[in-house]
Enzyme design. Structure first.
Site, PDB file in Angstrom:
ATOM      1  CB  SER A  65      -0.886  -0.029   1.253  1.00  0.00           C
ATOM      2  OG  SER A  65      -1.624   1.159   1.387  1.00  0.00           O
ATOM      3  CE  LYS A 119      -4.779  -0.030   0.434  1.00  0.00           C
ATOM      4  NZ  LYS A 119      -5.320  -0.877   1.515  1.00  0.00           N
ATOM      5  CG  LEU A 120      -1.679   3.572  -6.881  1.00  0.00           C
ATOM      6  CD1 LEU A 120      -1.935   4.270  -8.217  1.00  0.00           C
ATOM      7  CD2 LEU A 120      -0.188   3.571  -6.557  1.00  0.00           C
ATOM      8  CE  LYS A 121      -4.079   3.707   2.191  1.00  0.00           C
ATOM      9  NZ  LYS A 121      -5.321   3.242   2.839  1.00  0.00           N
ATOM     10  CD  GLU A 143      -8.735  -1.066   0.629  1.00  0.00           C
ATOM     11  OE1 GLU A 143      -7.876  -1.487  -0.179  1.00  0.00           O
ATOM     12  OE2 GLU A 143      -8.535  -1.013   1.852  1.00  0.00           O
ATOM     13  CG  ASP A 148      -7.823   2.263   0.662  1.00  0.00           C
ATOM     14  OD1 ASP A 148      -8.972   2.737   0.782  1.00  0.00           O
ATOM     15  OD2 ASP A 148      -7.232   1.675   1.586  1.00  0.00           O
ATOM     16  CE  LYS A 196      -7.234  -2.494   6.764  1.00  0.00           C
ATOM     17  NZ  LYS A 196      -7.365  -1.023   6.769  1.00  0.00           N
ATOM     18  CG  ASP A 203     -10.461  -1.092   4.994  1.00  0.00           C
ATOM     19  OD1 ASP A 203     -10.763  -1.561   6.107  1.00  0.00           O
ATOM     20  OD2 ASP A 203      -9.368  -0.519   4.801  1.00  0.00           O
ATOM     21  N   GLY A 232      -4.014  -4.408   6.219  1.00  0.00           N
ATOM     22  CA  GLY A 232      -3.046  -4.120   7.273  1.00  0.00           C
ATOM     23  C   GLY A 232      -3.269  -2.744   7.859  1.00  0.00           C
ATOM     24  CG  ASN A 279      -8.293   5.103   3.659  1.00  0.00           C
ATOM     25  OD1 ASN A 279      -7.211   5.188   3.085  1.00  0.00           O
ATOM     26  ND2 ASN A 279      -8.605   4.072   4.417  1.00  0.00           N
TER      27      ASN A 279
HETATM   28  O1  OSB Z   1      -7.195   1.701   4.556  1.00  0.00           O
HETATM   29  O2  OSB Z   1      -6.116  -0.086   4.311  1.00  0.00           O
HETATM   30  C1  OSB Z   1      -6.226   1.017   4.832  1.00  0.00           C
HETATM   31  C2  OSB Z   1      -3.112   1.794   6.920  1.00  0.00           C
HETATM   32  C3  OSB Z   1      -3.680   2.385   8.035  1.00  0.00           C
HETATM   33  C4  OSB Z   1      -5.034   2.554   8.064  1.00  0.00           C
HETATM   34  C5  OSB Z   1      -5.844   2.140   6.998  1.00  0.00           C
HETATM   35  C6  OSB Z   1      -5.279   1.524   5.889  1.00  0.00           C
HETATM   36  C7  OSB Z   1      -3.885   1.383   5.844  1.00  0.00           C
HETATM   37  C8  OSB Z   1      -3.178   0.832   4.698  1.00  0.00           C
HETATM   38  C9  OSB Z   1      -1.802   0.264   4.949  1.00  0.00           C
HETATM   39  O3  OSB Z   1      -3.584   0.851   3.556  1.00  0.00           O
HETATM   40  C10 OSB Z   1      -1.764  -1.207   4.871  1.00  0.00           C
HETATM   41  C11 OSB Z   1      -0.460  -1.724   5.453  1.00  0.00           C
HETATM   42  O4  OSB Z   1       0.532  -1.700   4.735  1.00  0.00           O
HETATM   43  O5  OSB Z   1      -0.455  -2.143   6.618  1.00  0.00           O
HETATM   44 MG    MG Z   2      -8.355   0.576   3.191  1.00  0.00          MG
END
Ligand code: OSB
Ligand code: MG
Length: 382
Positions: free
Chosen positions: A146, A172-174, A225, A200, A274, A250, A302, A202
Site C-alpha cells: 500500500s 495499492k495507491l491511496k 477500495e 484506496d 482486518k 474495508d 493491514g 478511505n
Molecule cells: O485503509 O487499508 C487502509 C493503513 C492504516 C489505516 C488504513 C489503511 C492502511 C493501509 C496500509 O492501507 C496497509 C499496510 O501496509 O499495513
Molecule cells: Mg483501506
C-alpha cells in the site's frame, strides 16, 4: 481431529494482563485521505494464561480517523472495562474471550487485541501454530503493498518501482479528491498494463463523484477500495452499478453479518479483512467464510502493524478462501528495525507464514524496551 478440537477440553486461566504502548519510526511518512503518520504508535497486550505468555497488538491509531477507535480510548477501555472482566477467567476455547467481552459495545480493536493475546497463549500451551488453528492451506502467501499519497506522481512512481523490483505482486495507491485520476494515469503509464494496481480512497468521496470512478475504469484497476462513506452500503451498491471496476469494502465491514449484507445487496465484490476492525481473529475467519460461501474474493489488509500484529495477518492470509495478495508487506517496508524478527518478502513476492506455536514470534526484549513509551499491569490475579 483438528488442533481446534484438541484444545477444547483444556482451559487456560488468564492470570495477568499488561498494556505496553510502543512507538516505532516509519521509514517514510504514510499519508492517506485522513492524515499522515510518521511513527507507528501501538498498544501491545501481554497476557499470562495457563502459565504461557501471549501477545496481541491493538490496531487502533493515535487519532479516531480511520474508525471511532483511537489509542488513548483503547488504553482506557482495556484498563477500566475489558481487562478487569477478562482477568481470572478460565478460557476453555478462544471464542470464550468474545463472549466475556461482549458486554461492552463496539471497541472491536481493543477486544481483538485481548483475544489475540489469549489465543496466542492458548495455542502455545499445545504447541499449535495459529495458521494450523485457522485451517491454513499454504506455507507462503503472496504480498501486495500500500503506497501513501506522495507530494508528486514522480515520487510515487519511484517508490512503486522499488516495490516492484522487490517482488510485490499488487500495488495499492491511496487516493483523495484532487489526487486521483491524474496520479493513476501517470502510474499506469509508468508501470505498464500488466502490473496489478488498485486504489484506496478511505471513504473520501460521495456518490456525486461517480464521474471520477468512471474515469478510473479506463486503467484496469483490480478494485477500488472504500470509495464512499463507511456507513453507506446503499451508495456503494449504487456506485457499483455505475462502474466496471469491482468495489472492495474495508471500513464498512465490521462483522461477518456486515459482510453478508454488503455482498447480498451488491455493495462490494471484494472484501479487505482486518481482524482488528471486525473484533478479532475468530470473527475475521467468519468474514472469510461468509465471503467464500458467496463466491466473493477476500484479502488480508493491514494497519502498519509491528511484527506482533503482522504475524496474525500473515496466518490469516494463509486461509484457503483468501484469493488475492494482501497488504502484508515486509517489515522493511515500514521499519528500519521491527519489534520481532523481521518479516521478509522474497523476490517472487511471497512471505513465509510463521510455523512456530501461537503467532510464532514475540518482541525482542531489548528492542521492545527501546520502543516502549509506557507500560501498565492492568490485571494480576496471581
Ligand atoms: O485503509 O487499508 C487502509 C493503513 C492504516 C489505516 C488504513 C489503511 C492502511 C493501509 C496500509 O492501507 C496497509 C499496510 O501496509 O499495513
Ligand atoms: Mg483501506
Amino acid at each position: 481431529m483438528t488442533a481446534d478440537d484438541a484444545r477444547e477440553a483444556v482451559p487456560v486461566r488468564v492470570e495477568a494482563i499488561e498494556l505496553i504502548e510502543v512507538a516505532l519510526p516509519l521509514v517514510r511518512p504514510f499519508r492517506t485521505s485522513f492524515g499522515e503518520e510518521r511513527t507507528k504508535d501501538a498498544i501491545l497486550v501481554r497476557v499470562e494464561a495457563g502459565g504461557f505468555e501471549g501477545w496481541g497488538e491493538c490496531v487502533a491509531s493515535p487519532a479516531p480517523r480511520y474508525s471511532e477507535e483511537w489509542n488513548a480510548g483503547a488504553w482506557g477501555v482495556m484498563r477500566d472495562h475489558l481487562g478487569p472482566a477478562l482477568a481470572g477467567r478460565e478460557i476453555a476455547h478462544p471464542s470464550d474471550v468474545a463472549t466475556v467481552l461482549g458486554f461492552v459495545r463496539g471497541h472491536r480493536m481493543s477486544k481483538a487485541a485481548l483475544e489475540a493475546a489469549v489465543l496466542d497463549a492458548w495455542l502455545r500451551a499445545t504447541d499449535t501454530p495459529l495458521a494450523t488453528f485457522l485451517g491454513a492451506s499454504r506455507e507462503r502467501v503472496p504480498c501486495g503493498v500500500s503506497v501513501g499519497i506522495a507530494s508528486t506522481p514522480e515520487a510515487m512512481i519511484e517508490e512503486i518501482g522499488a516495490y516492484l523490483k522487490a517482488g510485490y505482486r499488487r500495488v495499492k495507491l491511496k487516493i483523495e479528491p484532487g489526487s486521483d485520476v491524474g496520479v493513476v494515469r501517470a502510474v499506469r503509464d509508468a508501470v505498464g498494463p500488466d502490473v496489478p494496481l488498485s486504489v484506496d480512497a478511505n471513504a473520501a468521496y460521495t456518490l456525486e463523484d461517480i464521474g471520477v470512478f468512471q474515469e478510473l475504469d479506463a486503467f484496469d484497476l483490480v478494485m477500488v477500495e472504500q470509495p464512499l462513506d463507511h456507513e453507506d452500503l446503499a451508495d456503494h451498491a449504487a456506485l457499483a452499478a455505475g462502474i466496471r471496476t469491482p468495489i472492495c469494502l474495508d471500513e464498512s465491514i465490521r462483522s461477518a453479518h456486515d459482510a453478508s449484507v454488503a455482498i447480498d445487496m451488491g455493495a462490494c465484490r471484494v472484501i479487505n479483512i482486518k481482524q482488528g476492525r471486525v473484533g478479532g481473529i475468530l470473527e475475521a475467519r467468519r468474514v472469510h467464510d461468509a465471503a467464500r460461501d458467496r463466491g466473493v474474493a477476500v484479502w488480508i489488509g493491514g494497519m502498519l502493524e509491528t511484527g506482533v500484529g503482522r504475524a496474525v495477518n500473515v496466518a490469516l492470509a494463509a486461509m484457503p478462501g483468501v484469493t488475492m495478495p494482501g497488504d502484508t508487506s515486509a517489515s522493511a517496508r515500514y521499519f528500519a528495525e521491527d519489534l520481532t524478527e523481521p518479516f521478509v518478502v522474497d523476490r517472487d513476492g511471497t512471505m513465509a507464514v510463521p510455523s512456530g506455536p501461537g503467532i510464532g514470534v514475540r518482541p525482542g526484549s531489548t528492542r521492545l524496551e527501546a520502543c516502549t513509551v509506557r507500560r501498565e499491569v492492568i490485571a494480576s490475579v496471581g
